[in-house]
Write a protein that holds these residues in place. Structure first.
Motif, PDB file in Angstrom:
ATOM      1  N   MET A 157       0.588  -1.419  -0.129  1.00  0.00           N
ATOM      2  CA  MET A 157       0.106  -0.270   0.018  1.00  0.00           C
ATOM      3  C   MET A 157       0.545   1.424   0.255  1.00  0.00           C
ATOM      4  SD  MET A 157      -3.601  -0.342   1.692  1.00  0.00           S
ATOM      5  CE  MET A 157      -2.217  -1.061   3.534  1.00  0.00           C
ATOM      6  N   GLN A 158       2.108   1.125   1.036  1.00  0.00           N
ATOM      7  CA  GLN A 158       2.642   2.460   1.051  1.00  0.00           C
ATOM      8  C   GLN A 158       3.328   2.637  -0.444  1.00  0.00           C
ATOM      9  OE1 GLN A 158       4.977   6.092   2.049  1.00  0.00           O
ATOM     10  NE2 GLN A 158       3.033   4.160   3.177  1.00  0.00           N
ATOM     11  N   THR A 159       4.052   1.457  -1.285  1.00  0.00           N
ATOM     12  CA  THR A 159       5.084   1.958  -2.870  1.00  0.00           C
ATOM     13  C   THR A 159       4.281   2.078  -3.617  1.00  0.00           C
ATOM     14  OG1 THR A 159       6.037  -0.087  -1.419  1.00  0.00           O
ATOM     15  CG2 THR A 159       6.198   0.159  -3.768  1.00  0.00           C
ATOM     16  N   THR A 160       2.744   1.275  -3.994  1.00  0.00           N
ATOM     17  CA  THR A 160       2.030   2.497  -4.710  1.00  0.00           C
ATOM     18  C   THR A 160       1.080   3.355  -4.627  1.00  0.00           C
ATOM     19  OG1 THR A 160       0.615  -0.277  -4.645  1.00  0.00           O
ATOM     20  CG2 THR A 160      -0.159   1.796  -6.022  1.00  0.00           C
ATOM     21  N   HIS A 161       1.305   3.660  -3.220  1.00  0.00           N
ATOM     22  CA  HIS A 161       0.811   5.327  -2.891  1.00  0.00           C
ATOM     23  C   HIS A 161       2.052   6.218  -2.955  1.00  0.00           C
ATOM     24  CE1 HIS A 161      -1.593   7.964  -0.342  1.00  0.00           C
ATOM     25  NE2 HIS A 161      -0.478   8.520   0.105  1.00  0.00           N
ATOM     26  N   ALA A 162       2.774   5.573  -3.003  1.00  0.00           N
ATOM     27  CA  ALA A 162       4.055   6.247  -3.423  1.00  0.00           C
ATOM     28  C   ALA A 162       4.296   6.499  -5.099  1.00  0.00           C
ATOM     29  CB  ALA A 162       5.716   6.376  -2.474  1.00  0.00           C
ATOM     30  N   MET A 163       4.389   5.841  -5.937  1.00  0.00           N
ATOM     31  CA  MET A 163       4.082   6.065  -7.155  1.00  0.00           C
ATOM     32  C   MET A 163       3.373   5.641  -7.976  1.00  0.00           C
ATOM     33  SD  MET A 163       7.674   2.867  -6.470  1.00  0.00           S
ATOM     34  CE  MET A 163       8.488   3.869  -8.023  1.00  0.00           C
ATOM     35  N   VAL A 164       2.853   5.442  -7.995  1.00  0.00           N
ATOM     36  CA  VAL A 164       1.153   6.039  -8.912  1.00  0.00           C
ATOM     37  C   VAL A 164       0.676   6.649  -8.934  1.00  0.00           C
ATOM     38  CG1 VAL A 164      -0.247   3.731 -10.447  1.00  0.00           C
ATOM     39  CG2 VAL A 164       1.915   2.801  -9.053  1.00  0.00           C
TER      40      VAL A 164
END
Length: 453
Positions: A157-164
């Motif tokens: 969740m944090q990775t997608t929230h930061a990148m997409v």
């Protein structure tokens, strides 16, 4: 804007160094809101000796207005979609679909996949609040630890929230760097998927070794456990997937169709983020009406829109200030000095936004601050270095994931709700965000080195 704001190289570097230090200090030490913490040092920069204050004001206004002139509406629309998905049960339906896809015996992987999708539309901490009862229930049913069950979800969740995009942080960075939104969505999604799988692998590696028993206190709190019907799977995904497809279609139109043709004009218009996210909002409204009917009609008209506006305001204002900082930087000799300094180290230029993202996140605990700060400082350099706006944005976002620990609100939301001891949470959640960020950056470097991004 061609006016020089400050001609002295030493004063320029001291001034911008002070802006960043004061920003991080006010947030980390005195817990200032990021808007005031960023505004104050930018204004103080104008009092350095030799600053042309007329040029400074022009740069501030041009940077602020130019950055948010279109993105403000997009951020609000994205927040409204998130609000609708949260209220209608769409988040749980997406998670349920991932469980059916990979099987209940692979719940940690299912939750990781769900986090990958949900993080595109929903703020990470809100997503975890919604799914926390389901995570505890799955851990109890399977006899697994919370470290095994929740770690991949938290990282994804944090990775997608930061990148997409269209989540606010990456959307702001795209605006600051003037990157192609469709390409960022396509490439960022692929990078995030790989990084999320790495996070799941990390969860499986450390899960059984970390003390983190689930709790029965959250049982009975999910939509299904309360007897509420989950929405249709197609309507649950559509508010997220349809806008992404429409936006990405614009990049394909520019690549495959001749400019000026009727087909190019139509596809370009429907790929306009305001239109694409507007379609997503309409679908989300239909979903909400189907699930809650007349009982929430007043909330849909007023309360939920106001909630989306409140959630969007901070991101819009901070993004505007990031644009001001970037425009001011363009009016100083600092751009040339920073570019030459990075070149002198021998490190590839792509590591500059990555390191700035790490520093911003680690000091402030905020992914949004990390990616916006990194994008603001990197943007003026793009014309002088071999770095595309898309590569710079994805590198900044990769850095802003690293690493979530005790100064992060997201860390505390996940730690407190998962009932993990602090040491276990640092290993699980701090560790997975480190793994995700490093793997994401490795993918970005490979894509950049091969000329794909």
């Amino acid at each position: 804007m061609d006016d020089v704001i400050l001609e002295s190289v030493p004063l320029t570097l001291i001034g911008f160094g002070a802006v960043i230090i004061v920003l991080f200090f006010l947030i980390a030490r005195y817990k200032w809101h990021v808007f005031t913490a960023l505004l104050l040092p930018i204004i103080l920069f104008a009092f350095l000796p030799g600053v042309d204050r007329g040029a400074f004001v022009d740069a501030f206004v041009a940077g602020f207005g130019g950055t948010i002139e279109e993105i403000a509406v997009v951020i609000v629309l994205g927040s409204l979609i998130a609000e609708m998905l949260k209220r209608s049960g769409g988040v749980e339906r997406i998670t349920d679909s991932m469980i059916k896809l990979v099987g209940r015996q692979r719940m940690p992987l299912a939750l990781t996949f769900a986090g990958f999708i949900i993080g595109i539309a929903i703020f990470s901490d809100v997503g975890y609040v919604i799914l926390n009862p389901l995570v505890h229930g799955a851990a109890i049913a399977s006899g697994a630890s919370m470290a095994t069950m929740a770690t991949g979800l938290v990282g994804a969740m944090q990775t997608t929230h930061a990148m997409v995009p269209p989540t606010p942080g990456p959307l702001a960075a795209v605006a600051l760097l003037e990157a192609d939104l469709g390409r960022v969505i396509l490439i960022g999604s692929g990078v995030t998927f790989v990084a999320s799988l790495a996070g799941w692998g990390y969860a499986m590696l450390i899960g059984s070794k970390v003390t983190s028993p689930p709790s029965e206190e959250f049982l009975g709190q999910s939509f299904t456990e309360q007897g509420k019907k989950l929405p249709p799977i197609g309507l649950s995904y559509a508010p997220i997937i349809v806008p992404l497809i429409l936006i990405a279609g614009g990049s394909f139109a520019n690549l495959l169709l001749d400019e000026g043709t009727f087909a190019h004009e139509i596809i370009t218009f429907i790929s306009w983020p305001v239109f694409a996210l507007g379609v997503g909002v309409i679908i989300a409204y239909i979903l909400s009406i189907k699930m809650t009917g007349k009982e929430d009609s007043e909330n849909r008209r007023d309360a939920w829109v106001e909630e989306a506006l409140r959630g969007s305001a901070m991101i819009i204002m901070v993004t505007g200030l990031g644009g001001s900082l970037s425009q001011i930087l363009r009016g100083t000799p600092a751009v040339d000095v920073i570019a030459e300094g990075v070149a002198a180290t021998g490190l590839p230029i792509i590591f500059l936004p990555f390191v700035l993202g790490i520093v911003g996140n680690i000091i402030t605990g905020s992914t949004t601050v990390g990616v916006i700060t990194a994008a603001s400082i990197t943007a003026p350099l793009l014309g002088q270095v071999d770095l595309s706006p898309e590569a710079a944005m994805l590198a900044a976002a990769s850095g802003s994931i690293i690493v979530k620990y005790v100064n992060s609100s997201y860390f505390w939301v996940c730690t407190s709700l998962s009932r993990m001891p602090l040491k276990s949470a640092l290993i699980s959640y701090g560790g997975v965000t480190l793994v995700n960020g490093v793997v994401a950056m490795a993918c970005v470097v490979i894509l950049w080195a091969t000329g794909i991004v």
